[in-house]
Scaffold this active site. Sequence first.
Site, PDB file in Angstrom:
ATOM      1  N   LEU B 263      17.407   8.384  -1.012  1.00 53.23           N
ATOM      2  CA  LEU B 263      17.409   9.774  -0.546  1.00 53.23           C
ATOM      3  C   LEU B 263      16.006  10.350  -0.710  1.00 53.23           C
ATOM      4  O   LEU B 263      15.371  10.129  -1.745  1.00 53.23           O
ATOM      5  CB  LEU B 263      18.383  10.618  -1.377  1.00 53.23           C
ATOM      6  CG  LEU B 263      19.871  10.287  -1.267  1.00 53.23           C
ATOM      7  CD1 LEU B 263      20.654  11.004  -2.357  1.00 53.23           C
ATOM      8  CD2 LEU B 263      20.404  10.656   0.115  1.00 53.23           C
ATOM      9  N   GLU B 417       1.586   6.895  -5.642  1.00 56.05           N
ATOM     10  CA  GLU B 417       1.798   5.450  -5.468  1.00 56.05           C
ATOM     11  C   GLU B 417       1.772   4.737  -6.795  1.00 56.05           C
ATOM     12  O   GLU B 417       2.510   3.773  -7.029  1.00 56.05           O
ATOM     13  CB  GLU B 417       0.732   4.863  -4.528  1.00 56.05           C
ATOM     14  CG  GLU B 417       0.967   3.401  -4.145  1.00 56.05           C
ATOM     15  CD  GLU B 417       0.169   2.397  -5.000  1.00 56.05           C
ATOM     16  OE1 GLU B 417       0.215   1.199  -4.683  1.00 56.05           O
ATOM     17  OE2 GLU B 417      -0.477   2.794  -6.005  1.00 56.05           O
ATOM     18  N   GLU B 418       0.862   5.195  -7.671  1.00 55.46           N
ATOM     19  CA  GLU B 418       0.665   4.467  -8.931  1.00 55.46           C
ATOM     20  C   GLU B 418       1.924   4.463  -9.787  1.00 55.46           C
ATOM     21  O   GLU B 418       2.097   3.604 -10.629  1.00 55.46           O
ATOM     22  CB  GLU B 418      -0.520   5.066  -9.700  1.00 55.46           C
ATOM     23  CG  GLU B 418      -1.880   4.855  -9.026  1.00 55.46           C
ATOM     24  CD  GLU B 418      -2.310   3.391  -8.943  1.00 55.46           C
ATOM     25  OE1 GLU B 418      -1.535   2.500  -9.351  1.00 55.46           O
ATOM     26  OE2 GLU B 418      -3.413   3.134  -8.443  1.00 55.46           O
ATOM     27  N   GLU B 426       9.497   7.824  -0.341  1.00 55.95           N
ATOM     28  CA  GLU B 426      10.236   9.043   0.013  1.00 55.95           C
ATOM     29  C   GLU B 426      10.072   9.344   1.502  1.00 55.95           C
ATOM     30  O   GLU B 426      11.010   9.789   2.172  1.00 55.95           O
ATOM     31  CB  GLU B 426       9.784  10.217  -0.850  1.00 55.95           C
ATOM     32  CG  GLU B 426      10.017  10.013  -2.353  1.00 55.95           C
ATOM     33  CD  GLU B 426      11.435   9.546  -2.682  1.00 55.95           C
ATOM     34  OE1 GLU B 426      12.385  10.240  -2.317  1.00 55.95           O
ATOM     35  OE2 GLU B 426      11.574   8.454  -3.290  1.00 55.95           O
TER      36      GLU B 426
END
Lengths: 741, 741
Positions: B263, B417-418, B426
Amino acid sequence: MQWVKVLGGVLGGAALLGLGIILGHFAIPKKPTTASSKEAQDLDLKLLESVLGQLDANRIRDNLRELARAPHLATSPRDEELVQLLLQRWEDPKSGLDVAVAPQYQVLLSFPDTQPNSVSVVSPSGEILFSCRQSEENLTGEQGGSEVVRPYAAYAPPGTPQGLLIYANRGSEDDFKELQAQGINLTNTIALTRYGGVGRGAKAINAAKFGVSAVLVYTDPADINDGKSLPNETFPHSWGLPPSGVERGSYYERFGDPLTPYLPASPSSFRLEPSTVSGFPPIPTQPIGFGDAQELLCNLQGSVAPAAWQGALGCEYKLGPGFQPGGNFKDSQVNVSVHNRLELKNSSNVLGIIRGAVEPDRYVLYGNHRDSWVHGAVDPSSGTAVLLEISRVLGTLLKKGTWRPRRSIVFASWGAEEFGLIGSTEFTEEFFSTLQERAVAYINVDISVFANATLRVQGTPPVQSVVFSAAKQITAPGPNKLSVYDNWIRYFNRTSPVYGSIPSLGTLGAGSDYAPFLHFLGITSMDIAYTYDRSKTSARIYPTYHTAFDTFGYVDKFVDPGFSSHQAVARMAGSVLLRLSDSLFLPLSVVDYNETLHNFLRAAQQDLAALLEQRGISLGPLVTAVEKFEKAAAALNQRISELQKSQPNPLQVRMLNDQLMLLERAFLNTRAFPEELYYSHVLWAPRTGPVVTFPGLANACARATSAGSGPAEWAEVHRQLSIIVVALEGATATLTSVTDL
Amino acid sequence: MQWVKVLGGVLGGAALLGLGIILGHFAIPKKPTTASSKEAQDLDLKLLESVLGQLDANRIRDNLRELARAPHLATSPRDEELVQLLLQRWEDPKSGLDVAVAPQYQVLLSFPDTQPNSVSVVSPSGEILFSCRQSEENLTGEQGGSEVVRPYAAYAPPGTPQGLLIYANRGSEDDFKELQAQGINLTNTIALTRYGGVGRGAKAINAAKFGVSAVLVYTDPADINDGKSLPNETFPHSWGLPPSGVERGSYYERFGDPLTPYLPASPSSFRLEPSTVSGFPPIPTQPIGFGDAQELLCNLQGSVAPAAWQGALGCEYKLGPGFQPGGNFKDSQVNVSVHNRLELKNSSNVLGIIRGAVEPDRYVLYGNHRDSWVHGAVDPSSGTAVLLEISRVLGTLLKKGTWRPRRSIVFASWGAEEFGLIGSTEFTEEFFSTLQERAVAYINVDISVFANATLRVQGTPPVQSVVFSAAKQITAPGPNKLSVYDNWIRYFNRTSPVYGSIPSLGTLGAGSDYAPFLHFLGITSMDIAYTYDRSKTSARIYPTYHTAFDTFGYVDKFVDPGFSSHQAVARMAGSVLLRLSDSLFLPLSVVDYNETLHNFLRAAQQDLAALLEQRGISLGPLVTAVEKFEKAAAALNQRISELQKSQPNPLQVRMLNDQLMLLERAFLNTRAFPEELYYSHVLWAPRTGPVVTFPGLANACARATSAGSGPAEWAEVHRQLSIIVVALEGATATLTSVTDL
């Protein structure tokens, strides 16, 4: 001077030649090449009219007579003969299609054994006092013969339980609770139930939970014959179900081949162990005729059954357990002997393809199942008779070279539908990728004529407009020459906030082969038929449904003499098919989803919002998501109107059509209903909760508010709400201008 | 006679005029209209060359200096400043894009508390004998300051366990088994492990299974510095990792926002309870520098560690438990205090769109993450610097009106991202439907330059051809003026049965933001970078990875002085991007999947077939499925060649491109890997079994042949085999002529 003249002549000639060249090049429009004109071509209304005119009632009647000539149970020799008949029709050099194939799947079916199933009343001394019929009465010479499969409950397990008889109404969970509440000990009883209310398999599943050891199922004359039950009131004297008629059916609760969920049932496929399959009836189950049911039910002792449980067998229904002490069956038990066996069988689908001229990679599918329980004149041959007539007329045009559709048309004759939509489901599993990529819509015409009063269409909202367009153009059977549309609105209508009074389109459950297309693949689907005047009958379904009495003669005499309703359905289905395959813009009106969403939202707001707020769950995001969808759908409609006025290039049209085609796909979420098989459409999955809203939300709320629920159940409510919101947002993105993420 | 002459003149004139008209109309081809010429237009090679020429090394350097000026940990103020910088660039009136937006998600991140995490040696009397550094040494003035986040293991739980230290090599399950085999009691120990071998989170998960109460992780100089460990051998004297450098990282084993799997993490979304999330490290974990690790490890007592466990800290590694009796730490324990906390934070993606001129509903995506652990000059700003330069050059052409791509281009700067590819995941969850419908390919350039020796590309097989085309056209940095392709083949090459010796394309795991695009959505993906000369270093990765020493000066001095490798990557990525967005036929070579399938099949035949046959499972259907795929891919290739020779109409091209685009999607099966999150690509899911074949088959076979397995595990092998066969058949259908089902 002479050379001047010559020069003048030459110059003049050159000028003329030059002028000519200029005129020729610029002033005379070049005929567009065949390709580009073909690409911009819209539905040819004259051709459509001609096609509808050629759909012939007598040919449909001839088709039906041939199709229903003999019983054609799934995978029986006659079923395979009909495969050949279909192939022959679709390979005919004068009226055939481009391709016809008959792929097979190896699927798990269930048949009665040579040792007949039996239901008997057994005295305390072991004497058999009464036995139910093992086959239907041969009233017209058509109900006999080895090809008529004896009545049975497909997939019910073998076993020979014996016990006291009880009457359990329709076999719902509430029905058994009511019996318990009446103080009846259900353990090891035999439950007599009547068809309707809940699904076939559910009766046995519910019963087993209460310790019942076998289930009998019969059709009450109150439910099928408007109360009539005497031999001279029923077939062959009327269309009513005779006392010996028994509804067969699949008692598997799910659909698709039971051993290969989500995988096409190829011979080499992985298969579940049958014992691990969920959805089979857990206890022996057997259907019987109401003549026999009367014998059992009218002899029961015990409390009088509730008023709503009473029927038309001519006695007061009591609950049991056991028979009246003063009667013949005093102290007797009922023995149920079921000898069904599971069998892996090869079942064929037949596919016939007309390749599209412009967009061959867009498929309009049209199908019906081929297999029946017995002769299956109504179910399914009335639909197959129509299918063959439509494919004949289109095939003839094709072979003449006068027409080829814009998009490809795929005709399908599904196998083993009666056992649980097996042929169609395996097809959707095998062609999962290409169908999701390319299928524009699926048209189902199973039983084409239940009765000859009015059109009845079930479908997802985008099909409403194309169905209405077709229905307005076709004349309904009957003396008053109304259009099918005007006739329809007299029987089924509703008031739409957008359109005012319109015919009412039904929704799609899982009653026929459209189910895997809609629920598993998200393909816009519909089911078309002619049906009852509900002011004249309250029958659950046409009376001889799934019995040996569903024959050609029955249709010819009682259901649709003259076959004009069959013809009307053929014209409806043919018109919808051509409109979907040949229209430049797909005639799917996505804006018609707005009413559904609006109604679902309103129901949630009225019946669930307060409850949810107590748990800190807001419907706000859902409200916003519905609003955004409505705006996007309206904007897309507007864009179509504008494009239609201009001369859109073929790529623009294609891009827009892709949005229309893919809308239904955007409502899928494979993680929404983890306990279900195939269901993934967040708007049309089965709804068990009482509120007519988004099924996932309705069901989760019902569970969360039931006894013993806790935080996990409320978390699931919130999860379902998020799934719906995300699906709506995805659907909105599909409709929104393609470059705005 | 006069009138005859006149007549002759008139007739002659008319004839000439007529001839002219005829010539003008038929002999001079009409210029195609703008619309249709645009639709048929192919990649403009001159424009491509001009674009590549404009990609400027100095501008990339300037971008990098600005991007890496300050630490920009996900959701930090500087991270949000960079969001504004990106928006400003993409909204620039002279070099901006059509649209730029910065949507946010509310995601669960993990940060160290204000109370610092600590690792200490504690004497039996409670005296602290030694403490590890809490931050890195400020060697160049850039490693200090409150914005430099102290080293920590993101998502490791808080806790202050204390116990005897052991050395557990890389923390694999086998490593802990080896310690057990050596008779070491692991209960309540503190395990010192080194980076590499298994994933970060796996070290803690494995350790906890053996009763270990905390995990320390360090980077051994043998693994990162080719053995060098002295301060004067390392940064700032070389590119080597200095003793105080600590690799930060996410210890969450999965990807995406941990609380909202599948989600999009909108504020109103359903969220899991953090305590129910699987994949977080179960015990406190802390990374330390090798300077501190040396102090701990070189003082351990116990057996000597196996040869393969030895490293370059200048002592013989022993296993423990506990410290040498003769040393300073005699009888001491190690205390690990972790005070990390979970926090819901708003993280932004930045999206910049160039609308396509002809097929705006086909998206070529190009992205990189924006967030870093500290300054993140290499990771990720070297990629973002390239991204900004490419978007500047294309944006300038766009704003000048000289160019607009055939398809839409979507540039993306991902957040968080890390912490586990959160922004990109998402995004794929939110735009699931439209991306599945419309995305042609995803290009990822995260770290653009690991080192300046050679190109390195990872991707799915269809990208090989477009990458090769681009690489042949671009000159590699360095004195010998080889093409990027010819330079590449010197470093990474393989012998292809089809092409002979070619550069070797790597496969995609889940190391950067391509993962959700490939594994969740089935979008053809690639990752492009410049990298090491492996003959010169065996470093796991560039030495300052995820440390405070990864700064602009580091890149400018050690990684890519002159930025010519950055420029080469920009040209590679820019060329691939333009080829994908502007080519008439998508430059994706589906036939290049044949080698992968062939290799997977051969491995299965060699290493698994006998085993499977013992269980009655045949590889025959897989052999057939691979053969059919190969034939279909070859036939499609043939069809493209033929179409390219003719003048195909735009719809024909679109239909063919849809097949190319959707091939990767056909390999998805959402039910293939029920225990994984997002993974659904049956060819590229994680493979744990030893046989390099289809991952589902490899993993199921590994499980079925391990101790304690039974019929259920063998059933899963068969199920996986069927899933692969069906996916291959679906992929084959996608490639096959669109009208043959």
